[in-house]
Design an enzyme around this catalytic site. Structure first.
Site, mmCIF file in Angstrom:
data_model
loop_
_atom_site.group_PDB
_atom_site.id
_atom_site.type_symbol
_atom_site.label_atom_id
_atom_site.label_comp_id
_atom_site.label_asym_id
_atom_site.label_seq_id
_atom_site.Cartn_x
_atom_site.Cartn_y
_atom_site.Cartn_z
ATOM 1 C CG ASP A 1 5.149 1.373 0.264
ATOM 2 O OD1 ASP A 1 5.908 0.627 0.913
ATOM 3 O OD2 ASP A 1 5.308 2.607 0.217
ATOM 4 C CE LYS B 1 4.708 3.315 4.260
ATOM 5 N NZ LYS B 1 5.375 3.296 2.934
ATOM 6 C CG ASP C 1 -7.974 -7.928 5.311
ATOM 7 O OD1 ASP C 1 -8.282 -8.735 4.415
ATOM 8 O OD2 ASP C 1 -8.821 -7.251 5.918
ATOM 9 C CG ASP D 1 -8.360 -9.996 -0.016
ATOM 10 O OD1 ASP D 1 -8.165 -11.090 0.537
ATOM 11 O OD2 ASP D 1 -9.368 -9.303 0.185
ATOM 12 C CE1 TYR E 1 -8.805 -4.108 9.650
ATOM 13 C CE2 TYR E 1 -8.057 -6.379 9.718
ATOM 14 C CZ TYR E 1 -8.334 -5.230 9.003
ATOM 15 O OH TYR E 1 -8.132 -5.206 7.642
#
Length: 272
Positions: A133, A101, A157, A161, A50
């Site tokens: 994942d 990751k 993020d 959620d 970001y």
């Protein structure tokens, strides 16, 4: 929001995920999977893709559009959010899951290296690593396995959620974004929900629970924070619901009425 987080150096975004017993039926997941869920997603908030540079869009000689972003982390940025995670785990069940990751991304390889280094200072906290994942699948399948999850900005993020569904609605998730001195920004995970602004539909409980986090983390008013949280549980136990957590037999309220119900519960509990 991105600029505000960066300028205030709000690098540690705590997102507690608690499955209220009163709302187990509101989740789309099976009761046996979510009962007893009590975890924290700690999202690094001021770096990663970001904020990484360079970023932008280009058009080549043939008129084809391209876009690019840069995922970037420094050792210091990783270490400080990991330390915040270990400190939080020490006050809970002493289990920390670092999510990355590292099988694909160099930033995640560094993340994992630094996590292992920081862990040496916290021998009382159990550290494990998961790829993002696999962690997403694990979070939905066996959420009680998690205590504190620490991860980067973009992974945090997404995972937080997803974790909202454990509580029945993203309208139930508060958050605290803190700097190194404990000052912070407190807001519901869902943001401002502009699509339903002014319609008396939004669930105010995440905002109210965010205020409880402000009392606890920045103002050090633990008793007052607990009072607010008890009041939220009280109104849920009495069967009050907003539309996003509505169940058969419950009493549906709008935003204002739900807020008023929590105020009444606070006053009643305070008077006991």
């Amino acid at each position: 929001m991105l600029r505000l987080r960066k300028q205030l150096d709000l690098f540690a975004n705590f997102r507690p995920v608690f499955a209220f017993p009163e709302l187990v039926g509101a989740s789309t997941l099976k009761r046996e999977a979510i009962e007893g869920v009590d975890l924290v997603v700690l999202r690094e908030l001021t770096s990663d893709i970001y904020f990484g540079t360079p970023r932008g869009r280009t058009i080549d000689a043939e008129g084809q559009r391209s876009a690019f972003n840069t995922m970037r982390y420094s050792e210091a940025e990783i270490a400080r959010v990991l330390r915040a995670g270990f400190e939080a785990a020490r006050k809970r069940r002493k289990q920390l899951c670092s999510v990355d990751k590292a099988n694909v991304l160099e930033t995640s390889v560094l993340w994992r290296e630094v996590a292992n280094e920081v862990a040496r200072d916290y021998p009382d906290v159990a550290l494990r690593h998961e790829y993002v994942d696999a962690a997403a699948m694990h979070l939905i399948r066996r959420p009680r396995d998690f205590d504190v999850i620490v991860t980067g900005n973009i992974f945090g993020d997404i995972l937080s959620d997803a974790a909202a569904m454990l509580t029945g609605s993203i309208g139930m998730l508060p958050s605290a974004s803190l700097n190194g001195e404990g000052r912070g920004l407190f807001e519901p995970v869902h943001g401002s929900a502009p699509d339903i602004a002014g319609k008396d539909m939004a669930n105010p409980l995440a905002s109210i629970l965010s205020a409880a986090m402000l009392l606890r983390h920045s103002l050090k008013l633990e008793a007052e924070a607990v009072l607010v949280e008890r009041a939220v549980r009280q109104v849920l136990a009495e069967g009050y619901r907003t539309g996003d957590i509505m169940e058969a037999g419950a009493n549906r309220l709008g935003t204002d009425s739900m807020g008023d119900a929590v105020v009444r519960a606070i006053l009643a509990l305070k008077g006991k």
